[in-house]
Design a protein around this motif. Sequence first.
Motif, mmCIF file in Angstrom:
data_model
loop_
_atom_site.group_PDB
_atom_site.id
_atom_site.type_symbol
_atom_site.label_atom_id
_atom_site.label_comp_id
_atom_site.label_asym_id
_atom_site.label_seq_id
_atom_site.Cartn_x
_atom_site.Cartn_y
_atom_site.Cartn_z
ATOM 1 N N VAL A 97 0.876 -1.176 0.000
ATOM 2 C CA VAL A 97 0.000 0.000 0.000
ATOM 3 C C VAL A 97 0.908 1.219 0.000
ATOM 4 O O VAL A 97 1.939 1.231 0.671
ATOM 5 C CB VAL A 97 -0.920 0.015 1.244
ATOM 6 N N ASN A 98 0.528 2.227 -0.765
ATOM 7 C CA ASN A 98 1.277 3.486 -0.804
ATOM 8 C C ASN A 98 0.456 4.576 -0.124
ATOM 9 O O ASN A 98 -0.726 4.731 -0.412
ATOM 10 C CB ASN A 98 1.549 3.865 -2.274
ATOM 11 N N GLU A 123 -4.577 -5.021 8.713
ATOM 12 C CA GLU A 123 -4.756 -5.976 7.608
ATOM 13 C C GLU A 123 -3.469 -6.740 7.295
ATOM 14 O O GLU A 123 -3.423 -7.555 6.387
ATOM 15 C CB GLU A 123 -5.249 -5.246 6.347
ATOM 16 N N LYS A 124 -2.406 -6.425 8.029
ATOM 17 C CA LYS A 124 -1.106 -7.086 7.853
ATOM 18 C C LYS A 124 -0.635 -7.073 6.388
ATOM 19 O O LYS A 124 -0.243 -8.108 5.823
ATOM 20 C CB LYS A 124 -1.147 -8.524 8.393
ATOM 21 N N GLY A 133 6.471 -5.644 11.661
ATOM 22 C CA GLY A 133 6.842 -6.659 10.674
ATOM 23 C C GLY A 133 6.494 -6.277 9.247
ATOM 24 O O GLY A 133 6.468 -7.124 8.354
ATOM 25 N N VAL A 134 6.222 -4.983 9.029
ATOM 26 C CA VAL A 134 5.904 -4.507 7.675
ATOM 27 C C VAL A 134 7.182 -3.956 7.041
ATOM 28 O O VAL A 134 7.984 -3.309 7.717
ATOM 29 C CB VAL A 134 4.822 -3.394 7.744
ATOM 30 N N GLN A 139 -5.358 5.502 8.051
ATOM 31 C CA GLN A 139 -4.924 4.635 6.941
ATOM 32 C C GLN A 139 -3.810 3.685 7.412
ATOM 33 O O GLN A 139 -3.811 2.501 7.057
ATOM 34 C CB GLN A 139 -4.432 5.483 5.765
ATOM 35 N N ILE A 140 -2.881 4.226 8.208
ATOM 36 C CA ILE A 140 -1.784 3.388 8.738
ATOM 37 C C ILE A 140 -2.369 2.247 9.576
ATOM 38 O O ILE A 140 -1.950 1.091 9.460
ATOM 39 C CB ILE A 140 -0.816 4.241 9.611
ATOM 40 N N GLN A 141 -3.364 2.587 10.399
ATOM 41 C CA GLN A 141 -4.015 1.557 11.230
ATOM 42 C C GLN A 141 -4.568 0.431 10.367
ATOM 43 O O GLN A 141 -4.427 -0.740 10.697
ATOM 44 C CB GLN A 141 -5.173 2.174 12.038
#
Length: 301
Positions: free
Chosen positions: A69-70, A91-92, A114-115, A84-86
């Motif tokens: 995701v950008n 959604e991992k 872990g992203v 949006q970050i949440q």
Amino acid sequence: MTESKAAALCGIDTPVFQAGMAGLAGPDLVAAVSEAGGLGHLGGLRQPPSLLRQWIRMVRERTNRPFGVNLVPAYGGPEVFEAQIQVVLEEKVPVLSLFYGDFTALLPRIRAAGVIGMVQVGSLAEARRAAAAGAHVVIAQGVEAGGHIRGRTPLCALLPAVSAALPDTPVLAAGGIVDAGSVRAARCLGADGVWAGTLFLATEESLAHEIYKQRLLRAGPDDTEFRTGYSFGWKYGTPHRVLPGRAGFNPLRLVGGGARRQDDASMAEKLSLYAGSGVGRIGDIRPARDRVAALAAGFEN
Ligand SMILES: Cc1cc2nc3c(=O)[nH]c(=O)nc-3n(C[C@H](O)[C@H](O)[C@H](O)COP(=O)(O)O)c2cc1C
């Protein structure tokens, strides 16, 4: 095939990364790029958090491959950005790419979750800051790039400087990457992979308006303009590269934008449409998998 740290990190076959493009890179494009062995990025800018979540789930219905995701904080403000970050974390989503902001506080959080965090930069100083803050991958954006532009430096000057300064961080090349030749040139300058936007607009899957796609095909090498005036939703003066709107005299020709499939045709006709300087070498609309294959050919030894 050359070794690519970024491809290994993301678990993909070839280091071909499709740029997140606001409202134009949706689930079909992202899934097609990832299915073809590259890595697609949803254009999260302009997407309300609930729609972003829906798009992420739609990608997962279409592919099991990694995708990204950008996000860009400059557009919706800090609260929308945080929401949006949440969504990305809940959604991992495997990869998050970021543009136009200071991400020093965010990057450690992304890492801890872990992203894989990528930051697109327009200067050597910004590249150093992003890597020091914990970006896994840095995207060096040259002034040739379509859409909004972070710096003023050509890719051939920025990319080797960033690659040399960050030997432990994979660096992707962005700006005018449209074919195997431009990939080879970027590799010679130190690129570990490539990040392409305009090329992926001219695909069957992109959400660009049909008139926008046709204008990309008609454009020649001298037809893009670097501008610092108006662009939809961005602070006045933010640099961007467009195909100028020439449909007679109309105020919209002064505005930079990206007309979507769902927009009125007059928008696509009149707006100045985002495009990178490589647009003159894009001659047809293809399935996204063909674009991935064309760029991947530039990584064959
Ligand atoms: C239509 C369009 C929309 C874009 N939107 C975004 C965006 O939402 N977020 C982002 O990080 N970059 C965006 N960009 C810039 C790309 O990340 C990238 O720098 C650029 O596409 C590279 O140049 P190229 O278009 O010549 O491949 C956009 C580019 C285009 C052409």
